[in-house]
Design an enzyme around this catalytic site. Sequence first.
Site, short mmCIF file in Angstrom:
data_model
loop_
_atom_site.label_atom_id
_atom_site.label_comp_id
_atom_site.label_asym_id
_atom_site.label_seq_id
_atom_site.Cartn_x
_atom_site.Cartn_y
_atom_site.Cartn_z
N ASP A 75 5.15 1.94 -3.48
CA ASP A 75 5.37 0.63 -4.10
C ASP A 75 6.88 0.41 -4.30
O ASP A 75 7.64 1.38 -4.36
CB ASP A 75 4.65 0.64 -5.45
CG ASP A 75 4.82 -0.66 -6.20
OD1 ASP A 75 4.95 -1.72 -5.57
OD2 ASP A 75 4.80 -0.60 -7.45
N ASP B 259 8.53 -2.40 -6.62
CA ASP B 259 8.92 -2.75 -7.99
C ASP B 259 8.49 -1.67 -8.97
O ASP B 259 7.32 -1.30 -9.04
CB ASP B 259 8.29 -4.10 -8.38
CG ASP B 259 8.89 -5.23 -7.59
OD1 ASP B 259 10.12 -5.33 -7.54
OD2 ASP B 259 8.11 -6.01 -6.99
#
Lengths: 177, 177
Positions: B10, B12
Amino acid sequence: MDKDIKIAVDMDDVLAATYSQVIRIFREENENDYTDEWFEGKSYKEAFPGHHLEIAISIPHRKDFFDHLPVMENSPEVMKALCDKYDVFIVSAAMEYPYSLKPKLDWLKIHFPFIHWKNIVMCGDKSIIKADYLIDDHSYNLETFNGQPLIYSALHNLKETRFERMNNWEDIASKFL
Amino acid sequence: MDKDIKIAVDMDDVLAATYSQVIRIFREENENDYTDEWFEGKSYKEAFPGHHLEIAISIPHRKDFFDHLPVMENSPEVMKALCDKYDVFIVSAAMEYPYSLKPKLDWLKIHFPFIHWKNIVMCGDKSIIKADYLIDDHSYNLETFNGQPLIYSALHNLKETRFERMNNWEDIASKFL
Protein backbone atom coordinates in the site's frame (compact mmCIF):
# COMPACT_ATOMS: atom_id res chain seq x y z
CA MET A 1 -27.64 -12.18 -10.58
CA ASP A 2 -24.21 -13.27 -9.43
CA LYS A 3 -22.28 -10.44 -7.86
CA ASP A 4 -19.68 -12.99 -6.67
CA ILE A 5 -18.42 -13.33 -10.24
CA LYS A 6 -15.77 -10.76 -11.14
CA ILE A 7 -15.35 -9.67 -14.77
CA ALA A 8 -12.29 -7.55 -15.55
CA VAL A 9 -12.68 -5.46 -18.70
CA ASP A 10 -9.79 -3.77 -20.49
CA MET A 11 -10.33 -0.16 -21.59
CA ASP A 12 -8.25 0.59 -24.70
CA ASP A 13 -9.66 -1.16 -27.78
CA VAL A 14 -12.38 -2.85 -25.73
CA LEU A 15 -14.35 0.13 -24.37
CA ALA A 16 -12.50 2.88 -26.26
CA ALA A 17 -11.48 2.88 -29.93
CA THR A 18 -7.88 3.71 -29.09
CA TYR A 19 -6.01 2.02 -31.94
CA SER A 20 -8.30 3.37 -34.66
CA GLN A 21 -7.75 6.84 -33.17
CA VAL A 22 -3.96 6.35 -33.40
CA ILE A 23 -4.33 5.26 -37.03
CA ARG A 24 -6.58 8.24 -37.86
CA ILE A 25 -4.20 10.78 -36.32
CA PHE A 26 -1.15 9.15 -37.92
CA ARG A 27 -2.73 9.21 -41.37
CA GLU A 28 -3.82 12.83 -41.03
CA GLU A 29 -0.40 14.07 -39.97
CA ASN A 30 2.05 11.92 -41.95
CA GLU A 31 2.75 11.10 -45.59
CA ASN A 32 1.61 7.51 -46.07
CA ASP A 33 -0.39 5.21 -48.31
CA TYR A 34 -1.75 2.91 -45.60
CA THR A 35 -5.20 1.56 -46.45
CA ASP A 36 -7.68 0.15 -43.91
CA GLU A 37 -6.72 -3.35 -45.07
CA TRP A 38 -3.02 -2.69 -44.43
CA PHE A 39 -3.54 -2.86 -40.66
CA GLU A 40 -5.47 -6.16 -40.55
CA GLY A 41 -3.67 -8.91 -38.64
CA LYS A 42 -0.54 -6.77 -38.26
CA SER A 43 1.14 -6.05 -34.94
CA TYR A 44 1.99 -2.41 -34.10
CA LYS A 45 5.56 -3.03 -35.30
CA GLU A 46 4.44 -4.56 -38.60
CA ALA A 47 1.77 -1.90 -39.17
CA PHE A 48 4.18 1.01 -38.72
CA PRO A 49 7.54 0.07 -40.29
CA GLY A 50 10.78 2.01 -39.81
CA HIS A 51 10.58 5.48 -38.28
CA HIS A 52 6.77 5.41 -38.47
CA LEU A 53 6.73 3.18 -35.38
CA GLU A 54 8.24 5.86 -33.17
CA ILE A 55 5.70 8.41 -34.40
CA ALA A 56 2.76 6.04 -33.86
CA ILE A 57 3.89 5.09 -30.36
CA SER A 58 4.24 8.74 -29.37
CA ILE A 59 0.62 9.60 -30.28
CA PRO A 60 -1.08 8.17 -27.15
CA HIS A 61 1.48 10.01 -24.99
CA ARG A 62 -0.01 13.37 -26.01
CA LYS A 63 -1.75 15.21 -23.21
CA ASP A 64 -5.08 15.53 -25.02
CA PHE A 65 -5.15 12.12 -26.72
CA PHE A 66 -7.51 10.49 -24.25
CA ASP A 67 -9.95 13.43 -24.10
CA HIS A 68 -11.75 12.61 -27.32
CA LEU A 69 -11.63 8.85 -27.68
CA PRO A 70 -14.63 7.29 -29.46
CA VAL A 71 -16.65 4.69 -27.55
CA MET A 72 -16.80 1.12 -28.91
CA GLU A 73 -20.19 0.32 -30.43
CA ASN A 74 -22.77 -1.09 -27.97
CA SER A 75 -20.30 -1.14 -25.09
CA PRO A 76 -22.20 1.26 -22.77
CA GLU A 77 -25.52 -0.63 -22.96
CA VAL A 78 -23.92 -4.06 -22.52
CA MET A 79 -21.62 -2.81 -19.74
CA LYS A 80 -24.63 -1.37 -17.87
CA ALA A 81 -26.37 -4.75 -18.03
CA LEU A 82 -23.19 -6.57 -16.97
CA CYS A 83 -22.73 -4.24 -13.98
CA ASP A 84 -26.29 -4.95 -12.83
CA LYS A 85 -25.56 -8.68 -12.81
CA TYR A 86 -21.85 -9.13 -12.03
CA ASP A 87 -18.97 -7.48 -10.16
CA VAL A 88 -17.39 -5.66 -13.12
CA PHE A 89 -13.98 -3.95 -12.96
CA ILE A 90 -12.31 -1.75 -15.55
CA VAL A 91 -8.65 -2.75 -15.72
CA SER A 92 -6.51 -0.43 -17.83
CA ALA A 93 -2.75 -0.66 -18.35
CA ALA A 94 -2.55 3.12 -18.04
CA MET A 95 0.67 3.55 -16.04
CA GLU A 96 2.76 3.70 -19.23
CA TYR A 97 0.94 6.94 -20.06
CA PRO A 98 1.04 9.21 -16.96
CA TYR A 99 -0.96 11.95 -18.64
CA SER A 100 -3.74 9.51 -19.46
CA LEU A 101 -4.67 8.73 -15.84
CA LYS A 102 -6.99 11.63 -15.04
CA PRO A 103 -8.39 11.95 -18.62
CA LYS A 104 -9.18 8.22 -18.65
CA LEU A 105 -11.05 8.56 -15.37
CA ASP A 106 -12.94 11.57 -16.74
CA TRP A 107 -13.74 9.69 -19.96
CA LEU A 108 -15.16 6.77 -17.97
CA LYS A 109 -17.31 9.16 -15.91
CA ILE A 110 -18.80 10.62 -19.09
CA HIS A 111 -19.41 7.44 -21.07
CA PHE A 112 -19.79 4.85 -18.28
CA PRO A 113 -21.19 6.93 -15.38
CA PHE A 114 -22.61 3.85 -13.66
CA ILE A 115 -19.12 2.47 -12.89
CA HIS A 116 -18.06 3.25 -9.33
CA TRP A 117 -14.50 4.48 -8.71
CA LYS A 118 -14.02 1.41 -6.50
CA ASN A 119 -14.28 -0.73 -9.64
CA ILE A 120 -11.63 1.07 -11.68
CA VAL A 121 -8.03 -0.17 -11.82
CA MET A 122 -5.13 1.50 -13.59
CA CYS A 123 -2.06 -0.67 -13.65
CA GLY A 124 0.87 -1.90 -15.67
CA ASP A 125 1.44 -5.65 -15.59
CA LYS A 126 -2.00 -7.30 -15.30
CA SER A 127 -0.61 -10.46 -13.66
CA ILE A 128 -1.58 -8.79 -10.34
CA ILE A 129 -5.30 -8.99 -11.26
CA LYS A 130 -7.59 -11.61 -9.70
CA ALA A 131 -10.94 -12.11 -11.43
CA ASP A 132 -13.06 -14.85 -12.98
CA TYR A 133 -12.92 -13.39 -16.50
CA LEU A 134 -10.63 -10.97 -18.31
CA ILE A 135 -11.76 -9.40 -21.59
CA ASP A 136 -8.66 -7.91 -23.26
CA ASP A 137 -7.25 -7.38 -26.75
CA HIS A 138 -3.63 -8.15 -25.79
CA SER A 139 -2.41 -11.76 -25.67
CA TYR A 140 0.32 -10.87 -23.14
CA ASN A 141 -2.34 -9.80 -20.63
CA LEU A 142 -4.41 -12.94 -21.21
CA GLU A 143 -1.41 -15.29 -20.98
CA THR A 144 -0.69 -14.49 -17.31
CA PHE A 145 -4.36 -14.45 -16.24
CA ASN A 146 -5.56 -17.17 -13.84
CA GLY A 147 -9.29 -16.98 -14.63
CA GLN A 148 -10.95 -17.46 -18.02
CA PRO A 149 -9.30 -15.27 -20.67
CA LEU A 150 -11.44 -13.80 -23.47
CA ILE A 151 -9.77 -12.05 -26.39
CA TYR A 152 -11.54 -8.99 -27.78
CA SER A 153 -10.95 -8.75 -31.53
CA ALA A 154 -8.62 -6.00 -32.68
CA LEU A 155 -6.75 -5.51 -35.96
CA HIS A 156 -3.50 -6.61 -34.31
CA ASN A 157 -4.76 -9.89 -32.77
CA LEU A 158 -6.74 -11.52 -35.60
CA LYS A 159 -4.19 -14.36 -35.96
CA GLU A 160 -4.35 -15.32 -32.24
CA THR A 161 -6.08 -18.68 -31.72
CA ARG A 162 -5.33 -19.57 -28.07
CA PHE A 163 -8.25 -17.71 -26.45
CA GLU A 164 -12.04 -17.70 -26.75
CA ARG A 165 -12.83 -14.78 -29.05
CA MET A 166 -15.32 -11.93 -28.58
CA ASN A 167 -15.72 -10.18 -31.93
CA ASN A 168 -17.83 -7.35 -30.57
CA TRP A 169 -20.00 -6.32 -27.63
CA GLU A 170 -22.91 -8.40 -28.96
CA ASP A 171 -20.75 -11.50 -28.45
CA ILE A 172 -20.11 -10.39 -24.84
CA ALA A 173 -23.85 -9.90 -24.28
CA SER A 174 -24.54 -13.39 -25.69
CA LYS A 175 -21.98 -14.97 -23.39
CA PHE A 176 -22.93 -13.26 -20.13
CA LEU A 177 -26.52 -11.96 -20.32
CA MET B 1 15.87 -14.60 -4.69
CA ASP B 2 12.28 -15.50 -5.41
CA LYS B 3 10.77 -13.36 -8.12
CA ASP B 4 7.76 -15.71 -8.20
CA ILE B 5 6.59 -14.28 -4.88
CA LYS B 6 4.42 -11.18 -5.26
CA ILE B 7 4.32 -8.59 -2.47
CA ALA B 8 1.66 -5.87 -2.78
CA VAL B 9 2.52 -2.73 -0.80
CA ASP B 10 0.00 0.00 0.00
CA MET B 11 1.15 3.59 -0.54
CA ASP B 12 -0.65 5.93 1.89
CA ASP B 13 0.58 5.45 5.46
CA VAL B 14 2.91 2.63 4.42
CA LEU B 15 5.28 4.39 1.98
CA ALA B 16 3.98 7.94 2.46
CA ALA B 17 3.12 9.67 5.74
CA THR B 18 -0.34 10.63 4.52
CA TYR B 19 -2.36 10.65 7.74
CA SER B 20 0.21 12.63 9.70
CA GLN B 21 0.20 15.18 6.85
CA VAL B 22 -3.62 15.46 7.13
CA ILE B 23 -3.29 15.98 10.90
CA ARG B 24 -0.56 18.61 10.45
CA ILE B 25 -2.56 20.61 7.89
CA PHE B 26 -5.77 20.34 9.92
CA ARG B 27 -4.05 21.60 13.07
CA GLU B 28 -2.41 24.51 11.27
CA GLU B 29 -5.63 25.71 9.65
CA ASN B 30 -8.31 25.04 12.27
CA GLU B 31 -8.99 25.97 15.89
CA ASN B 32 -8.43 22.80 17.90
CA ASP B 33 -6.77 21.38 20.96
CA TYR B 34 -5.91 17.96 19.55
CA THR B 35 -2.69 16.57 21.03
CA ASP B 36 -0.56 13.83 19.43
CA GLU B 37 -2.04 11.37 21.94
CA TRP B 38 -5.60 12.29 20.93
CA PHE B 39 -5.25 10.44 17.61
CA GLU B 40 -3.90 7.14 18.99
CA GLY B 41 -6.20 4.18 18.39
CA LYS B 42 -8.96 6.41 17.02
CA SER B 43 -10.62 5.90 13.64
CA TYR B 44 -10.89 8.91 11.28
CA LYS B 45 -14.45 9.48 12.52
CA GLU B 46 -13.48 9.34 16.19
CA ALA B 47 -10.40 11.52 15.68
CA PHE B 48 -12.31 14.30 13.92
CA PRO B 49 -15.71 14.67 15.62
CA GLY B 50 -18.61 16.73 14.25
CA HIS B 51 -17.91 19.11 11.38
CA HIS B 52 -14.16 18.51 11.73
CA LEU B 53 -14.59 15.21 9.90
CA GLU B 54 -15.73 16.90 6.69
CA ILE B 55 -12.76 19.28 6.81
CA ALA B 56 -10.25 16.47 7.44
CA ILE B 57 -11.67 14.30 4.65
CA SER B 58 -11.46 17.20 2.19
CA ILE B 59 -7.72 17.75 2.76
CA PRO B 60 -6.38 14.86 0.62
CA HIS B 61 -8.69 16.00 -2.21
CA ARG B 62 -6.63 19.18 -2.67
CA LYS B 63 -4.73 19.35 -5.93
CA ASP B 64 -1.33 19.87 -4.31
CA PHE B 65 -1.76 17.55 -1.33
CA PHE B 66 0.23 14.66 -2.79
CA ASP B 67 3.09 16.81 -4.08
CA HIS B 68 4.85 17.17 -0.75
CA LEU B 69 4.14 13.98 1.17
CA PRO B 70 6.91 12.86 3.54
CA VAL B 71 8.42 9.41 3.00
CA MET B 72 8.04 6.80 5.77
CA GLU B 73 11.30 6.17 7.59
CA ASN B 74 13.53 3.44 6.08
CA SER B 75 10.97 2.57 3.40
CA PRO B 76 13.17 3.43 0.34
CA GLU B 77 16.12 1.28 1.45
CA VAL B 78 13.97 -1.70 2.45
CA MET B 79 11.80 -1.41 -0.67
CA LYS B 80 14.93 -1.40 -2.86
CA ALA B 81 16.11 -4.63 -1.20
CA LEU B 82 12.62 -6.18 -1.50
CA CYS B 83 12.45 -5.30 -5.21
CA ASP B 84 15.80 -7.01 -5.81
CA LYS B 85 14.48 -10.21 -4.28
CA TYR B 86 10.72 -10.34 -4.93
CA ASP B 87 8.08 -9.20 -7.44
CA VAL B 88 6.93 -6.07 -5.59
CA PHE B 89 3.84 -4.05 -6.60
CA ILE B 90 2.64 -0.71 -5.25
CA VAL B 91 -1.13 -0.94 -4.81
CA SER B 92 -2.78 2.37 -3.95
CA ALA B 93 -6.52 3.00 -3.54
CA ALA B 94 -6.11 6.26 -5.43
CA MET B 95 -9.29 6.31 -7.53
CA GLU B 96 -11.20 8.15 -4.80
CA TYR B 97 -8.84 11.09 -5.37
CA PRO B 98 -8.69 11.79 -9.13
CA TYR B 99 -6.22 14.63 -8.70
CA SER B 100 -3.83 12.35 -6.83
CA LEU B 101 -3.19 9.97 -9.74
CA LYS B 102 -0.46 11.85 -11.61
CA PRO B 103 1.10 13.42 -8.45
CA LYS B 104 1.28 9.98 -6.82
CA LEU B 105 3.06 8.57 -9.85
CA ASP B 106 5.47 11.54 -9.83
CA TRP B 107 6.06 11.10 -6.10
CA LEU B 108 6.92 7.43 -6.60
CA LYS B 109 9.34 8.34 -9.41
CA ILE B 110 11.18 10.74 -7.10
CA HIS B 111 11.34 8.65 -3.92
CA PHE B 112 11.19 5.09 -5.33
CA PRO B 113 12.79 5.48 -8.79
CA PHE B 114 13.64 1.77 -8.97
CA ILE B 115 9.94 0.79 -9.20
CA HIS B 116 8.88 0.14 -12.81
CA TRP B 117 5.55 1.56 -14.02
CA LYS B 118 4.50 -2.03 -14.73
CA ASN B 119 4.53 -2.65 -10.96
CA ILE B 120 2.28 0.27 -9.98
CA VAL B 121 -1.47 -0.21 -9.46
CA MET B 122 -3.99 2.50 -8.67
CA CYS B 123 -7.36 1.10 -7.80
CA GLY B 124 -10.40 1.36 -5.55
CA ASP B 125 -11.56 -1.94 -4.07
CA LYS B 126 -8.45 -4.09 -3.50
CA SER B 127 -10.38 -7.37 -3.68
CA ILE B 128 -9.28 -7.45 -7.36
CA ILE B 129 -5.62 -7.86 -6.30
CA LYS B 130 -3.84 -11.22 -6.52
CA ALA B 131 -0.56 -11.47 -4.61
CA ASP B 132 1.15 -13.58 -1.98
CA TYR B 133 1.38 -10.77 0.60
CA LEU B 134 -0.43 -7.47 1.10
CA ILE B 135 1.07 -4.86 3.45
CA ASP B 136 -1.68 -2.32 4.21
CA ASP B 137 -2.86 -0.14 7.10
CA HIS B 138 -6.60 -0.64 6.44
CA SER B 139 -8.39 -3.71 7.80
CA TYR B 140 -11.04 -3.55 5.05
CA ASN B 141 -8.32 -4.09 2.42
CA LEU B 142 -6.76 -6.98 4.35
CA GLU B 143 -10.12 -8.69 5.02
CA THR B 144 -10.82 -9.42 1.33
CA PHE B 145 -7.25 -10.43 0.49
CA ASN B 146 -6.59 -14.07 -0.48
CA GLY B 147 -2.85 -14.17 0.29
CA GLN B 148 -1.16 -13.41 3.62
CA PRO B 149 -2.33 -10.07 5.03
CA LEU B 150 0.12 -7.92 7.02
CA ILE B 151 -1.14 -4.85 8.86
CA TYR B 152 1.14 -1.83 8.87
CA SER B 153 0.76 0.08 12.14
CA ALA B 154 -1.05 3.40 11.93
CA LEU B 155 -2.70 5.52 14.62
CA HIS B 156 -6.16 4.37 13.48
CA ASN B 157 -5.49 0.58 13.51
CA LEU B 158 -3.70 0.02 16.84
CA LYS B 159 -6.65 -1.96 18.27
CA GLU B 160 -6.78 -4.40 15.33
CA THR B 161 -5.65 -7.91 16.35
CA ARG B 162 -6.67 -10.12 13.39
CA PHE B 163 -3.55 -9.63 11.26
CA GLU B 164 0.20 -10.09 11.65
CA ARG B 165 1.53 -6.65 12.51
CA MET B 166 4.42 -4.72 10.97
CA ASN B 167 5.25 -1.80 13.27
CA ASN B 168 7.74 -0.20 10.91
CA TRP B 169 9.95 -0.89 7.89
CA GLU B 170 12.51 -2.66 10.08
CA ASP B 171 9.85 -5.28 10.85
CA ILE B 172 9.26 -5.72 7.12
CA ALA B 173 13.01 -6.14 6.54
CA SER B 174 13.17 -8.75 9.32
CA LYS B 175 10.31 -10.73 7.79
CA PHE B 176 11.41 -10.74 4.18
CA LEU B 177 15.16 -10.11 3.92
